[in-house]
Design a protein around this motif. Structure first.
Motif, PDB file in Angstrom:
ATOM      1  N   ILE A   1       0.838  -1.210   0.000  1.00 32.75           N
ATOM      2  CA  ILE A   1       0.000   0.000   0.000  1.00 32.75           C
ATOM      3  C   ILE A   1       0.866   1.251   0.000  1.00 32.75           C
ATOM      4  O   ILE A   1       0.460   2.304  -0.496  1.00 32.75           O
ATOM      5  CB  ILE A   1      -0.980  -0.004   1.200  1.00 32.75           C
ATOM      6  N   GLN A   2       2.093   1.154   0.529  1.00 35.83           N
ATOM      7  CA  GLN A   2       2.973   2.336   0.581  1.00 35.83           C
ATOM      8  C   GLN A   2       3.510   2.727  -0.796  1.00 35.83           C
ATOM      9  O   GLN A   2       4.059   3.818  -0.955  1.00 35.83           O
ATOM     10  CB  GLN A   2       4.137   2.100   1.550  1.00 35.83           C
ATOM     11  N   VAL A   3       3.380   1.800  -1.752  1.00 34.26           N
ATOM     12  CA  VAL A   3       3.685   2.184  -3.138  1.00 34.26           C
ATOM     13  C   VAL A   3       2.381   2.226  -3.940  1.00 34.26           C
ATOM     14  O   VAL A   3       2.374   2.117  -5.159  1.00 34.26           O
ATOM     15  CB  VAL A   3       4.738   1.252  -3.793  1.00 34.26           C
TER      16      VAL A   3
ATOM     17  N   GLY B   1       9.814   4.284  13.131  1.00 35.41           N
ATOM     18  CA  GLY B   1       9.607   5.292  12.097  1.00 35.41           C
ATOM     19  C   GLY B   1       8.830   4.627  10.975  1.00 35.41           C
ATOM     20  O   GLY B   1       8.540   3.430  11.030  1.00 35.41           O
ATOM     21  N   CYS B   2       8.470   5.399   9.957  1.00 38.99           N
ATOM     22  CA  CYS B   2       7.702   4.843   8.836  1.00 38.99           C
ATOM     23  C   CYS B   2       8.082   5.621   7.584  1.00 38.99           C
ATOM     24  O   CYS B   2       8.131   6.852   7.614  1.00 38.99           O
ATOM     25  CB  CYS B   2       6.206   4.994   9.122  1.00 38.99           C
ATOM     26  N   LEU B   3       8.346   4.900   6.493  1.00 35.82           N
ATOM     27  CA  LEU B   3       8.756   5.577   5.255  1.00 35.82           C
ATOM     28  C   LEU B   3       7.651   6.485   4.712  1.00 35.82           C
ATOM     29  O   LEU B   3       7.930   7.387   3.924  1.00 35.82           O
ATOM     30  CB  LEU B   3       9.169   4.541   4.196  1.00 35.82           C
ATOM     31  N   SER B   4       6.403   6.266   5.150  1.00 32.58           N
ATOM     32  CA  SER B   4       5.297   7.107   4.700  1.00 32.58           C
ATOM     33  C   SER B   4       5.065   8.311   5.611  1.00 32.58           C
ATOM     34  O   SER B   4       4.180   9.123   5.353  1.00 32.58           O
ATOM     35  CB  SER B   4       4.009   6.275   4.600  1.00 32.58           C
TER      36      SER B   4
ATOM     37  N   GLN C   1       4.659  -6.528  12.925  1.00 32.58           N
ATOM     38  CA  GLN C   1       3.416  -5.918  13.416  1.00 32.58           C
ATOM     39  C   GLN C   1       3.192  -4.548  12.773  1.00 32.58           C
ATOM     40  O   GLN C   1       2.061  -4.200  12.416  1.00 32.58           O
ATOM     41  CB  GLN C   1       3.458  -5.799  14.939  1.00 32.58           C
ATOM     42  N   HIS C   2       4.267  -3.789  12.608  1.00 33.26           N
ATOM     43  CA  HIS C   2       4.167  -2.474  11.957  1.00 33.26           C
ATOM     44  C   HIS C   2       3.650  -2.632  10.517  1.00 33.26           C
ATOM     45  O   HIS C   2       2.720  -1.949  10.095  1.00 33.26           O
ATOM     46  CB  HIS C   2       5.551  -1.812  11.968  1.00 33.26           C
ATOM     47  N   GLU C   3       4.257  -3.577   9.775  1.00 32.80           N
ATOM     48  CA  GLU C   3       3.870  -3.738   8.361  1.00 32.80           C
ATOM     49  C   GLU C   3       2.472  -4.323   8.232  1.00 32.80           C
ATOM     50  O   GLU C   3       1.716  -3.945   7.330  1.00 32.80           O
ATOM     51  CB  GLU C   3       4.887  -4.612   7.614  1.00 32.80           C
ATOM     52  N   LEU C   4       2.096  -5.254   9.117  1.00 34.26           N
ATOM     53  CA  LEU C   4       0.737  -5.815   9.043  1.00 34.26           C
ATOM     54  C   LEU C   4      -0.307  -4.760   9.398  1.00 34.26           C
ATOM     55  O   LEU C   4      -1.411  -4.789   8.870  1.00 34.26           O
ATOM     56  CB  LEU C   4       0.603  -7.084   9.894  1.00 34.26           C
ATOM     57  N   ASP C   5       0.036  -3.814  10.269  1.00 34.50           N
ATOM     58  CA  ASP C   5      -0.866  -2.684  10.536  1.00 34.50           C
ATOM     59  C   ASP C   5      -1.158  -1.926   9.240  1.00 34.50           C
ATOM     60  O   ASP C   5      -2.301  -1.518   8.995  1.00 34.50           O
ATOM     61  CB  ASP C   5      -0.235  -1.705  11.548  1.00 34.50           C
ATOM     62  N   HIS C   6      -0.123  -1.739   8.403  1.00 38.14           N
ATOM     63  CA  HIS C   6      -0.336  -1.034   7.124  1.00 38.14           C
ATOM     64  C   HIS C   6      -1.418  -1.728   6.289  1.00 38.14           C
ATOM     65  O   HIS C   6      -2.178  -1.069   5.581  1.00 38.14           O
ATOM     66  CB  HIS C   6       0.961  -1.005   6.303  1.00 38.14           C
ATOM     67  N   LEU C   7      -1.473  -3.054   6.354  1.00 37.65           N
ATOM     68  CA  LEU C   7      -2.450  -3.796   5.545  1.00 37.65           C
ATOM     69  C   LEU C   7      -3.876  -3.521   6.007  1.00 37.65           C
ATOM     70  O   LEU C   7      -4.833  -3.762   5.268  1.00 37.65           O
ATOM     71  CB  LEU C   7      -2.163  -5.306   5.587  1.00 37.65           C
TER      72      LEU C   7
HETATM   73 NI    NI Z   1       5.426   2.077   7.943  1.00 38.11          NI
END
Ligand code: NI
Length: 172
Positions: free
Chosen positions: A50-52, A93-96, A135-141
């Motif tokens: 989703i970040q791309v 942190g988060c790249l977005s 957990q951080h990346e699955l939150d993005h989903l």
């Molecule tokens: Ni992130």
């Protein structure tokens, strides 16, 4: 492989729920490779599709230390089966959300299930930074971001700052 543009706050796509990948075809594998290159180039240790701008359940990660060999992981339709009871705090942190970091307490261990790039079902226990990154990346989903761990007041402040930055940059 190609580097892809990373979408940032307040792009509404970041709040979308990503859909499962039904077929692991050449297009999915190319996206995974492009996401890895994008993540390494940023640089970061994890990136969700989703970040791309692609609302699909695909995540790439590399949590190897600086003195370790690269450890690229591609997780397709990942699921957390179980969370441990012990908690751990990491500054995330988060790249977005560029130039923003926040301490977040999350379960320190978990059991993960996903399809690898060959379509093989994998199950792993994870701990340390890897457990936090998963957990951080699955939150993005699920359209969830690290600012959601802040109080409403602080979250609104961060969102306002990014809205202002987006206006200054103008339309792309
Ligand atoms: Ni992130």
């Amino acid at each position: 492989m190609a580097k892809l543009p990373i979408i940032t706050l307040p792009d509404p796509l970041l709040r979308e729920t990503s859909k499962p990948i039904e077929h692991i075809d050449a297009q999915v594998l190319r996206l995974a490779d492009d996401m890895l290159e994008t993540m390494y180039g940023a640089p970061g240790i994890g990136l969700a599709a989703i970040q791309v701008g692609v609302p699909r359940r695909l995540v790439v990660l590399d949590c190897a230390g600086e003195d370790e060999a690269p450890d690229p992981r591609v997780l397709i339709n990942p699921e957390i089966l179980q969370l441990g009871s012990q908690k751990k705090v990491y500054e995330e942190g988060c790249l977005s959300i560029p130039d923003f970091r926040v301490d977040i307490e999350r379960p320190a261990e978990l059991r993960l299930r996903y399809l690898d790039r060959n379509g093989q079902l994998q199950e792993h226990d994870a701990g340390g930074l890897f457990a936090t990154a998963i957990q951080h990346e699955l939150d993005h989903l699920e359209g969830k971001l690290i600012i959601d761990f802040l109080s409403r007041l602080k979250r609104d402040m961060v969102v306002r700052k990014f809205k202002k930055l987006a206006r200054q940059d103008g339309p792309l």
